[in-house]
Design a protein around this motif. Sequence first.
Motif, PDB file in Angstrom:
ATOM      1  N   ASP A 138      -8.604   1.330   4.308  1.00  0.00           N
ATOM      2  CA  ASP A 138      -8.696   0.584   2.988  1.00  0.00           C
ATOM      3  C   ASP A 138      -8.771   1.574   1.894  1.00  0.00           C
ATOM      4  O   ASP A 138      -8.231   1.601   0.947  1.00  0.00           O
ATOM      5  N   VAL A 139      -9.642   2.381   2.012  1.00  0.00           N
ATOM      6  CA  VAL A 139     -10.332   3.366   0.988  1.00  0.00           C
ATOM      7  C   VAL A 139      -9.088   4.547   0.869  1.00  0.00           C
ATOM      8  O   VAL A 139      -8.832   4.636  -0.369  1.00  0.00           O
ATOM      9  N   ILE A 140      -8.459   4.933   1.906  1.00  0.00           N
ATOM     10  CA  ILE A 140      -7.317   5.924   1.903  1.00  0.00           C
ATOM     11  C   ILE A 140      -6.247   5.118   0.984  1.00  0.00           C
ATOM     12  O   ILE A 140      -5.386   5.837   0.103  1.00  0.00           O
ATOM     13  N   THR A 141      -5.615   4.036   1.516  1.00  0.00           N
ATOM     14  CA  THR A 141      -4.643   3.269   0.947  1.00  0.00           C
ATOM     15  C   THR A 141      -4.699   2.978  -0.404  1.00  0.00           C
ATOM     16  O   THR A 141      -3.971   3.079  -1.214  1.00  0.00           O
ATOM     17  N   GLY A 142      -6.196   2.390  -0.644  1.00  0.00           N
ATOM     18  CA  GLY A 142      -6.564   2.295  -2.166  1.00  0.00           C
ATOM     19  C   GLY A 142      -6.291   3.306  -2.894  1.00  0.00           C
ATOM     20  O   GLY A 142      -5.661   3.193  -4.178  1.00  0.00           O
ATOM     21  N   ALA A 143      -6.903   4.390  -2.682  1.00  0.00           N
ATOM     22  CA  ALA A 143      -7.097   5.841  -3.536  1.00  0.00           C
ATOM     23  C   ALA A 143      -5.639   6.242  -3.650  1.00  0.00           C
ATOM     24  O   ALA A 143      -5.175   6.811  -4.882  1.00  0.00           O
ATOM     25  N   ALA A 171       2.707   0.501   0.231  1.00  0.00           N
ATOM     26  CA  ALA A 171       1.196   0.191   0.638  1.00  0.00           C
ATOM     27  C   ALA A 171       0.930  -0.891   0.750  1.00  0.00           C
ATOM     28  O   ALA A 171      -0.003  -1.428   1.871  1.00  0.00           O
ATOM     29  N   GLY A 172       1.649  -1.943   0.181  1.00  0.00           N
ATOM     30  CA  GLY A 172       1.133  -3.427   0.321  1.00  0.00           C
ATOM     31  C   GLY A 172       1.789  -3.729   1.886  1.00  0.00           C
ATOM     32  O   GLY A 172       0.898  -4.588   2.427  1.00  0.00           O
ATOM     33  N   LEU A 173       2.932  -3.397   2.092  1.00  0.00           N
ATOM     34  CA  LEU A 173       3.327  -3.669   3.519  1.00  0.00           C
ATOM     35  C   LEU A 173       2.556  -3.328   4.673  1.00  0.00           C
ATOM     36  O   LEU A 173       2.204  -3.632   5.573  1.00  0.00           O
ATOM     37  N   TRP A 174       2.160  -1.751   4.225  1.00  0.00           N
ATOM     38  CA  TRP A 174       1.468  -1.223   5.348  1.00  0.00           C
ATOM     39  C   TRP A 174      -0.176  -2.046   5.563  1.00  0.00           C
ATOM     40  O   TRP A 174      -0.670  -1.994   6.512  1.00  0.00           O
ATOM     41  N   LEU A 175      -0.782  -2.198   4.200  1.00  0.00           N
ATOM     42  CA  LEU A 175      -2.141  -3.068   4.483  1.00  0.00           C
ATOM     43  C   LEU A 175      -1.850  -4.439   5.272  1.00  0.00           C
ATOM     44  O   LEU A 175      -2.728  -4.604   6.007  1.00  0.00           O
ATOM     45  N   LEU A 210      -5.036  -1.299 -10.596  1.00  0.00           N
ATOM     46  CA  LEU A 210      -6.400  -2.090 -10.453  1.00  0.00           C
ATOM     47  C   LEU A 210      -6.660  -2.554  -9.004  1.00  0.00           C
ATOM     48  O   LEU A 210      -7.760  -2.706  -8.317  1.00  0.00           O
ATOM     49  N   GLY A 211      -5.486  -2.918  -8.404  1.00  0.00           N
ATOM     50  CA  GLY A 211      -5.458  -3.449  -7.106  1.00  0.00           C
ATOM     51  C   GLY A 211      -6.109  -2.115  -6.097  1.00  0.00           C
ATOM     52  O   GLY A 211      -6.881  -2.338  -5.132  1.00  0.00           O
ATOM     53  N   GLY A 212      -5.648  -1.089  -6.175  1.00  0.00           N
ATOM     54  CA  GLY A 212      -5.927   0.184  -5.522  1.00  0.00           C
ATOM     55  C   GLY A 212      -7.166   0.613  -5.860  1.00  0.00           C
ATOM     56  O   GLY A 212      -8.034   0.916  -4.980  1.00  0.00           O
ATOM     57  N   MET A 213      -7.859   0.157  -6.960  1.00  0.00           N
ATOM     58  CA  MET A 213      -9.283   0.884  -7.267  1.00  0.00           C
ATOM     59  C   MET A 213     -10.135  -0.358  -6.582  1.00  0.00           C
ATOM     60  O   MET A 213     -11.100  -0.035  -6.138  1.00  0.00           O
ATOM     61  N   TRP A 214      -9.614  -1.643  -6.620  1.00  0.00           N
ATOM     62  CA  TRP A 214     -10.474  -2.735  -5.747  1.00  0.00           C
ATOM     63  C   TRP A 214     -10.595  -2.354  -4.458  1.00  0.00           C
ATOM     64  O   TRP A 214     -11.566  -2.636  -3.864  1.00  0.00           O
ATOM     65  N   LEU A 215      -9.479  -1.927  -3.839  1.00  0.00           N
ATOM     66  CA  LEU A 215      -9.262  -1.720  -2.482  1.00  0.00           C
ATOM     67  C   LEU A 215     -10.430  -0.457  -2.096  1.00  0.00           C
ATOM     68  O   LEU A 215     -11.143  -0.554  -0.860  1.00  0.00           O
TER      69      LEU A 215
END
Lengths: 78, 139
Positions: free
Chosen positions: A45-50, B17-21, A17-22
Motif C-alpha cells: 500500500d505504501v509503495i503503491t500510494g507513494a 496503479a488502481g488495477l494493481w491495488l 490525494l488518493g496516493g497520499m491517503w494510501l
Amino acid sequence: MSGRTKLGVTCLVVLLLGGMWLVAAPFVVGYQPLDKPWSDAIRNDVITGATLAGISFVALAVYTGDLLRELTRRGKER
Amino acid sequence: MIRRFVGAVGAALGLVAGLWLMLAPVALGTQAAGLDSDWSDPTITEFVSGAVLAVVGLIGLIAFALAIRDEAVRRGLVAGTREVPDPEAGAAPVEPAVRDVAASEDERVADLLTPLVRALAEDLNGPRNGAHQRGGEYR
C-alpha cells in the motif's frame, strides 16, 4: 482551459490525494503500529500510494509549468 | 500539447496503479483466491480503493485524450468534424468587419489626440516655458 482539460486535471488531483491517503491510511486507521515491522500488504500500500502520489505530482507540476510558460509567451507577444 | 500528454500518461499510470491495488491481495498471497473464500476487511478496503482510483484514472485518461484530439483538430493536424476554438486564447476571434470598425475608431482617436499632444509638447518645450523659468511674465 477547456472542460475536458479541467476534468483531467481534477482527476490528477484526486489521484494525488488518493496516493497520499494510501500512504497514510495504515497508520491513521491503526492497522499498522509505527514500532512494528511492516507486513507485505502494508508495504504494498505504501509503495503503491507513494508512486501514485509522485506520478500525479510530477504530472501536475509539468502541466502547471507548461501552462505558465505559454501564458508568459502570450503576454510577451501582446 | 505536451502538458496534456503528460497528464494523460499520469492518468494512465493511475489507472494501472488502481488495477494493481485490486489484484494485489490475491497476487501477494494475503488473500486466498476464489469466489468461495471470505474477503478480510483490508482486502475489501484495498479492492474498493483500487477500483475507485482505476475509475478516476480512466476518466482522466479519456478527458486528456479528448483534449489532445481537440488540440490536434484546432491545429489542423487531424481532420475534425467541427472547428474547435482555442479555449486558452482568451476572447473569441474578432470578425473582420468588427476589426475594421475598431481599427478606424483607433485611427480617429489618434487623429484627435495627435494635435493635442503636439501642442502640449510645444508648450512644454517652447520659448514661453523658458521665459517663465527665467522669471519672465507668463500669460
